[in-house]
Design a protein around this motif. Sequence first.
Motif, PDB file in Angstrom:
ATOM      1  N   GLU A  97       0.829  -1.201   0.000  1.00  0.00           N
ATOM      2  CA  GLU A  97       0.000   0.000   0.000  1.00  0.00           C
ATOM      3  C   GLU A  97       0.868   1.258   0.000  1.00  0.00           C
ATOM      4  N   GLU A  98       1.867   1.281   0.841  1.00  0.00           N
ATOM      5  CA  GLU A  98       2.778   2.429   0.879  1.00  0.00           C
ATOM      6  C   GLU A  98       3.500   2.592  -0.453  1.00  0.00           C
ATOM      7  N   PHE A  99       3.889   1.483  -1.057  1.00  0.00           N
ATOM      8  CA  PHE A  99       4.571   1.505  -2.357  1.00  0.00           C
ATOM      9  C   PHE A  99       3.691   2.146  -3.426  1.00  0.00           C
ATOM     10  N   PHE A 100       2.431   1.747  -3.489  1.00  0.00           N
ATOM     11  CA  PHE A 100       1.532   2.322  -4.484  1.00  0.00           C
ATOM     12  C   PHE A 100       1.229   3.790  -4.176  1.00  0.00           C
ATOM     13  N   GLU A 101       1.038   4.114  -2.915  1.00  0.00           N
ATOM     14  CA  GLU A 101       0.754   5.508  -2.575  1.00  0.00           C
ATOM     15  C   GLU A 101       1.927   6.412  -2.948  1.00  0.00           C
ATOM     16  N   ASP A 102       3.144   5.963  -2.647  1.00  0.00           N
ATOM     17  CA  ASP A 102       4.322   6.762  -3.016  1.00  0.00           C
ATOM     18  C   ASP A 102       4.466   6.852  -4.529  1.00  0.00           C
ATOM     19  N   GLY A 103       4.241   5.735  -5.214  1.00  0.00           N
ATOM     20  CA  GLY A 103       4.437   5.696  -6.654  1.00  0.00           C
ATOM     21  C   GLY A 103       3.386   6.456  -7.425  1.00  0.00           C
ATOM     22  N   LEU A 104       2.168   6.518  -6.874  1.00  0.00           N
ATOM     23  CA  LEU A 104       1.078   7.212  -7.558  1.00  0.00           C
ATOM     24  C   LEU A 104       0.882   8.632  -7.038  1.00  0.00           C
ATOM     25  N   GLY A 105       1.511   8.939  -5.917  1.00  0.00           N
ATOM     26  CA  GLY A 105       1.394  10.276  -5.353  1.00  0.00           C
ATOM     27  C   GLY A 105       0.011  10.588  -4.825  1.00  0.00           C
ATOM     28  N   ARG A 106      -0.658   9.583  -4.220  1.00  0.00           N
ATOM     29  CA  ARG A 106      -2.020   9.776  -3.725  1.00  0.00           C
ATOM     30  C   ARG A 106      -2.346   8.695  -2.708  1.00  0.00           C
ATOM     31  N   ASP A 107      -3.354   8.944  -1.892  1.00  0.00           N
ATOM     32  CA  ASP A 107      -3.851   7.930  -0.979  1.00  0.00           C
ATOM     33  C   ASP A 107      -4.637   6.886  -1.762  1.00  0.00           C
ATOM     34  N   ILE A 108      -4.588   5.645  -1.296  1.00  0.00           N
ATOM     35  CA  ILE A 108      -5.388   4.595  -1.895  1.00  0.00           C
ATOM     36  C   ILE A 108      -5.999   3.746  -0.782  1.00  0.00           C
ATOM     37  N   HIS A 109      -6.942   2.893  -1.145  1.00  0.00           N
ATOM     38  CA  HIS A 109      -7.396   1.833  -0.249  1.00  0.00           C
ATOM     39  C   HIS A 109      -7.011   0.530  -0.916  1.00  0.00           C
ATOM     40  N   PHE A 110      -6.314  -0.328  -0.191  1.00  0.00           N
ATOM     41  CA  PHE A 110      -5.678  -1.516  -0.759  1.00  0.00           C
ATOM     42  C   PHE A 110      -6.208  -2.755  -0.055  1.00  0.00           C
ATOM     43  N   ALA A 111      -6.673  -3.753  -0.809  1.00  0.00           N
ATOM     44  CA  ALA A 111      -7.290  -4.923  -0.193  1.00  0.00           C
ATOM     45  C   ALA A 111      -7.164  -6.143  -1.086  1.00  0.00           C
ATOM     46  N   ASN A 112      -7.433  -7.299  -0.508  1.00  0.00           N
ATOM     47  CA  ASN A 112      -7.443  -8.570  -1.225  1.00  0.00           C
ATOM     48  C   ASN A 112      -8.519  -8.574  -2.306  1.00  0.00           C
ATOM     49  N   ASP A 113      -8.219  -9.173  -3.452  1.00  0.00           N
ATOM     50  CA  ASP A 113      -9.140  -9.105  -4.590  1.00  0.00           C
ATOM     51  C   ASP A 113     -10.457  -9.839  -4.342  1.00  0.00           C
ATOM     52  N   ALA A 114     -10.421 -10.994  -3.707  1.00  0.00           N
ATOM     53  CA  ALA A 114     -11.673 -11.702  -3.436  1.00  0.00           C
ATOM     54  C   ALA A 114     -12.504 -10.978  -2.390  1.00  0.00           C
ATOM     55  N   ASP A 115     -11.839 -10.367  -1.407  1.00  0.00           N
ATOM     56  CA  ASP A 115     -12.574  -9.602  -0.398  1.00  0.00           C
ATOM     57  C   ASP A 115     -13.368  -8.468  -1.031  1.00  0.00           C
ATOM     58  N   VAL A 116     -12.749  -7.733  -1.944  1.00  0.00           N
ATOM     59  CA  VAL A 116     -13.468  -6.603  -2.545  1.00  0.00           C
ATOM     60  C   VAL A 116     -14.569  -7.100  -3.480  1.00  0.00           C
ATOM     61  N   ALA A 117     -14.358  -8.250  -4.119  1.00  0.00           N
ATOM     62  CA  ALA A 117     -15.432  -8.826  -4.939  1.00  0.00           C
ATOM     63  C   ALA A 117     -16.639  -9.164  -4.072  1.00  0.00           C
ATOM     64  N   GLY A 118     -16.373  -9.662  -2.862  1.00  0.00           N
ATOM     65  CA  GLY A 118     -17.463  -9.943  -1.933  1.00  0.00           C
ATOM     66  C   GLY A 118     -18.223  -8.697  -1.549  1.00  0.00           C
ATOM     67  N   VAL A 119     -17.511  -7.619  -1.314  1.00  0.00           N
ATOM     68  CA  VAL A 119     -18.156  -6.354  -0.965  1.00  0.00           C
ATOM     69  C   VAL A 119     -18.997  -5.848  -2.137  1.00  0.00           C
ATOM     70  N   ALA A 120     -18.496  -6.005  -3.366  1.00  0.00           N
ATOM     71  CA  ALA A 120     -19.266  -5.577  -4.541  1.00  0.00           C
ATOM     72  C   ALA A 120     -20.590  -6.320  -4.627  1.00  0.00           C
TER      73      ALA A 120
END
Length: 273
Positions: A97-120
């Motif tokens: 998560e820190e790697f993507f936030e630094d690389g993209l220059g923004r806050d993100i929400h980072f989670a397991n792919d199946a978990d987010v599919a369940g939420v969808a």
Amino acid sequence: MTTSATTAVGIDIGGTGIKGALVDLQDGSLLTDRIKVPTPKGAEPEDVLGAVRTVLDTLEVTESDIPLGVAFPAIVKNGRTLSAANVSDAWIGFEAEEFFEDGLGRDIHFANDADVAGVAELRYGAARGEGGLVILTTLGTGIGSAMIYNGVLIPNSELGHLNRANHKRDAEAWTAYSAMERDKLDWEEWAARLQWYYSHVEFLFSPDLFVVGGGVSKHADKFLPLLDIGTRIVPAVHRNNAGIIGAAALALAGETRTTRDGAAEGLAEATTH
């Protein structure tokens, strides 16, 4: 990042492709075409980051005030990836998560792919309005899983790695959709393997609903009627878009609870973020 946002970007990182779109958080619909680029060979962190940048640039949604959620095929705890499914082993124990936030220059929400599919599916799909324990499984190259109890995500369940008695291969190696293709099974033969899997999960957890996702869910009429279990089992609504939609739905900071009627509530603690 504001909780009053009505749109967010979802990025779904997989072993073969990286997909993204702008999502309407009111109904879970895609507001743009789904952009997909190949996952770079070897899926090393820097290369994956570059591919995510390409998706965001193509979507023309690089503004940091648009919430961004990222789904990833790994156990995710406190922003760190603890496993690697079809990606480089460099992700194991990686501060992703820190790697993507630094690389993209923004806050993100980072989670397991199946978990987010369940939420969808809970907010916008087959599990909307359902109480009790809902277990989503995604049948594809492997088996992903999401467990949601009364609208609260229980992250990183990894039910695809249950072991079969006296068998060297775990559940997903025996039962995933890729096993059907690999072993040249017909629908009835594959359903016999699914029967073992869902009966076993049913015995362990006594869920109130199974939701079956992944691209194969579009053929649910060919295999779900062949299963004999006591728990209601239904196909997912959002199939291969669920990762995008769920990642966007969780893009608002600290949000992993969804009420039983599908409306979002904030949850500051006990999240995958």
